[in-house]
Design a protein around this motif. Structure first.
Motif, mmCIF file in Angstrom:
data_model
loop_
_atom_site.group_PDB
_atom_site.id
_atom_site.type_symbol
_atom_site.label_atom_id
_atom_site.label_comp_id
_atom_site.label_asym_id
_atom_site.label_seq_id
_atom_site.Cartn_x
_atom_site.Cartn_y
_atom_site.Cartn_z
ATOM 1 N N ARG A 270 -32.472 14.606 38.745
ATOM 2 C CA ARG A 270 -32.245 13.938 37.460
ATOM 3 C C ARG A 270 -30.908 13.200 37.449
ATOM 4 N NH1 ARG A 270 -35.641 15.573 33.286
ATOM 5 N NH2 ARG A 270 -34.099 15.231 31.648
ATOM 6 N N GLN A 271 -29.873 13.814 37.998
ATOM 7 C CA GLN A 271 -28.587 13.135 38.037
ATOM 8 C C GLN A 271 -28.645 11.902 38.934
ATOM 9 O OE1 GLN A 271 -25.651 13.536 36.303
ATOM 10 N NE2 GLN A 271 -27.055 14.777 35.067
ATOM 11 N N ARG A 272 -29.324 12.020 40.043
ATOM 12 C CA ARG A 272 -29.471 10.863 40.934
ATOM 13 C C ARG A 272 -30.262 9.755 40.237
ATOM 14 N NH1 ARG A 272 -32.401 11.985 46.535
ATOM 15 N NH2 ARG A 272 -34.162 12.203 45.092
ATOM 16 N N MET A 273 -31.313 10.120 39.525
ATOM 17 C CA MET A 273 -32.110 9.144 38.797
ATOM 18 C C MET A 273 -31.289 8.467 37.701
ATOM 19 S SD MET A 273 -35.703 9.750 36.721
ATOM 20 C CE MET A 273 -34.974 11.055 35.718
ATOM 21 N N SER B 290 -30.191 4.584 37.692
ATOM 22 C CA SER B 290 -30.631 3.724 36.598
ATOM 23 C C SER B 290 -29.449 3.048 35.924
ATOM 24 C CB SER B 290 -31.431 4.545 35.574
ATOM 25 O OG SER B 290 -32.592 5.089 36.157
ATOM 26 N N LEU B 291 -28.387 3.813 35.690
ATOM 27 C CA LEU B 291 -27.186 3.233 35.088
ATOM 28 C C LEU B 291 -26.631 2.113 35.956
ATOM 29 C CD1 LEU B 291 -25.380 6.460 33.814
ATOM 30 C CD2 LEU B 291 -26.080 4.518 32.384
ATOM 31 N N SER B 292 -26.556 2.365 37.245
ATOM 32 C CA SER B 292 -26.041 1.369 38.165
ATOM 33 C C SER B 292 -26.932 0.137 38.210
ATOM 34 C CB SER B 292 -25.910 1.977 39.566
ATOM 35 O OG SER B 292 -25.506 1.007 40.506
ATOM 36 N N GLY B 293 -28.247 0.368 38.232
ATOM 37 C CA GLY B 293 -29.179 -0.750 38.307
ATOM 38 C C GLY B 293 -29.156 -1.619 37.068
ATOM 39 N N VAL B 294 -29.176 -0.990 35.900
ATOM 40 C CA VAL B 294 -29.193 -1.765 34.654
ATOM 41 C C VAL B 294 -27.857 -2.471 34.433
ATOM 42 C CG1 VAL B 294 -29.424 -1.624 32.138
ATOM 43 C CG2 VAL B 294 -30.937 -0.278 33.600
ATOM 44 N N ALA B 295 -26.766 -1.787 34.749
ATOM 45 C CA ALA B 295 -25.449 -2.380 34.529
ATOM 46 C C ALA B 295 -25.117 -3.464 35.547
ATOM 47 C CB ALA B 295 -24.379 -1.283 34.566
#
Length: 235
Positions: free
Chosen positions: A126-129, A133-138
């Motif tokens: 979950r932390q990796r996901m 996701s944060l990195s991808g969207v940002a």
């Protein structure tokens, strides 16, 4: 049960006893990490290199194996499939959108079963996901409205909002809304459809998949079609 020589901790044995009758896969294939369970991440395809999932912490490994096996249970129970119109090739963006929609509909009942009902832990996953996701969207370019990539962002918004807990989702929601309010609005629309219909049965999965598909306009030009495997009907 052992997977590639590693003992799977509780509650995996409870899961296996409960669902083994619905999983038409030999235990030897599960224990060897075969692609019949793990798809293109199967050890039979990566040997002599171990697949990436084999390095997961014990609890996360047990969750991951149960996750893949429950997808088999869902298929055995006749959960819907997406298909594309004949004009779209297998490697097309249209095919990918259909696969993303399936995951969005299949994962809420899976998460509810494994994490809430049975008590599996997958904190590392979950932390990796979340971080990914944060990195991808940002860090990724904001997709243009109406493009396949825009649709993919909205689908991911809906799925993550449902399966993440409130604290995990709050940070990611902020980034989504700052970068693309339009993606957030469409994601909220899809989330409302899924939450209104629910996800406990194959019938709900079919209804939710059709509802979300239609809200995205993907029935036009047969971009995404929904098939009921039990009746063979294609909608």
């Amino acid at each position: 049960m052992n997977i590639l020589g590693r003992e799977l901790p509780p509650p995996f044995d409870e899961f296996w006893e409960r669902f083994r009758s619905e999983i038409p896969v030999a235990s030897e294939q599960i224990e060897s990490g075969h692609s019949v369970v793990f798809g293109d991440q199967g050890y039979d395809l990566s040997a002599p290199e171990l697949p990436a999932w084999a390095a997961l912490p014990d609890d996360d490994l047990a969750y991951h194996v149960a996750h893949e096996l429950f997808h088999i249970v869902q298929r055995q129970r006749g959960y819907p499939k997406t298909v594309r119109g004949p004009q779209y090739p297998p490697d097309s963006v249209e095919a990918r959108i259909g696969a993303d929609l399936e995951e969005m509909i299949f994962h809420p009942p899976l998460e509810e079963l494994l994490r809430v009902e049975m008590g599996f832990l997958n904190d590392f996953i979950r932390q990796r996901m979340l971080h990914g996701s944060l990195s991808g969207v940002a860090g990724s370019p904001v997709p243009e409205y109406g493009t396949p990539w825009f649709t993919t962002w909205a689908i991911r918004y809906c799925e993550l909002q449902i399966i993440l807990n409130a604290n995990e989702w709050a940070e990611l929601e902020t980034v989504f809304r700052e970068r693309s309010p339009q993606v957030a609005r469409l994601g909220e629309e899809m989330t409302a459809i899924v939450n209104d219909i629910g996800w406990g049965t194959r019938e709900q999965a079919i209804e939710a998949l059709i509802g979300v598909r239609d809200s995205l306009g993907l029935q036009v030009n047969q971009i995404v079609l929904v098939m009921d495997p039990l009746s063979g009907e294609i909608i």
